[in-house]
Design an enzyme around this catalytic site. Structure first.
Site, PDB file in Angstrom:
ATOM      1  N   ARG A   1      25.535  42.840  74.725  1.00  0.00           N
ATOM      2  CA  ARG A   1      23.980  42.151  75.377  1.00  0.00           C
ATOM      3  C   ARG A   1      23.402  42.294  74.751  1.00  0.00           C
ATOM      4  NH1 ARG A   1      22.352  41.812  80.275  1.00  0.00           N
ATOM      5  NH2 ARG A   1      24.499  42.721  81.408  1.00  0.00           N
TER       6      ARG A   1
ATOM      7  N   HIS B   1      20.663  40.051  81.461  1.00  0.00           N
ATOM      8  CA  HIS B   1      21.179  39.215  81.812  1.00  0.00           C
ATOM      9  C   HIS B   1      20.825  37.520  81.969  1.00  0.00           C
ATOM     10  CE1 HIS B   1      24.380  36.749  84.377  1.00  0.00           C
ATOM     11  NE2 HIS B   1      25.033  37.353  83.492  1.00  0.00           N
TER      12      HIS B   1
ATOM     13  N   TYR C   1      17.958  48.794  82.928  1.00  0.00           N
ATOM     14  CA  TYR C   1      19.182  49.640  83.273  1.00  0.00           C
ATOM     15  C   TYR C   1      19.874  50.516  81.627  1.00  0.00           C
ATOM     16  CZ  TYR C   1      20.985  45.024  82.645  1.00  0.00           C
ATOM     17  OH  TYR C   1      21.074  43.955  82.188  1.00  0.00           O
TER      18      TYR C   1
END
Length: 170
Positions: free
Chosen positions: A97, A101, A109
């Site tokens: 992705r 999120h 990250y």
């Protein structure tokens, strides 16, 4: 389900029952390597999620989710197995992705270089290239398909935005 959910006990209970009863089901985990924001390497000793199905003697396969043809082949084989009455299959679809999120996830990250590297494998782009290479369609036909998709999406958004809210009892 996503890679983050692969560590939940309910999944393992489900795997056990599915194998015990030889249920015709295809379990698919979308492994984008980060769950909500923690890498699989930081959250589990088992990073090859397909191995989880092997504990139940379930046929399990890790699939390159960035290659549409490989996903199609794996799902087709799993569906044939289920239709024959041979029970469940577990497919780990490894994908990526490009964004966080959720809207509140800045995805700090991972590096920009990592994201750019995966964009080179984008399934939409590589599938379009395959279609053109094998002359399944012309660029003009692909452009027309994309225009149709954009128009249909815009019509759906317009319908949703202009629709009345449902009554509370609905």
């Amino acid at each position: 389900f996503g890679d983050g959910a692969a560590r939940q006990g309910a999944l393992h209970e489900t795997f056990n029952m599915a194998m015990l009863w030889k249920l015709p089901v295809i379990f698919v985990v979308e492994n984008n390597f980060y769950a909500m924001g923690t890498s699989v390497e930081r959250s589990s000793n088992v990073t090859d999620i397909a191995q989880l199905g092997e504990a139940y003697h379930m046929p399990s396969l890790s699939v390159n989710g960035m290659k549409c043809e490989e996903v199609h082949e794996a799902v087709s084989e799993a569906a044939a197995r289920a239709r024959k009455g041979d029970g469940p299959t577990f497919l780990e679809i490894k994908t990526y992705r490009y964004k966080g999120h959720s809207m509140s996830d800045p995805a700090k990250y991972r590096t920009k270089e990592e994201v750019e590297e995966y964009k080179l494998q984008d399934p939409l782009e590589t599938t379009a290239a395959t279609i053109l290479e094998y002359k399944f369609a012309t660029q003009e036909e692909l452009d027309a398909i994309n225009e149709k998709i954009v128009a249909e999406t815009e019509a759906c958004v317009k319908f949703a935005e202009e629709s009345a809210y449902p009554e509370a009892e609905e």
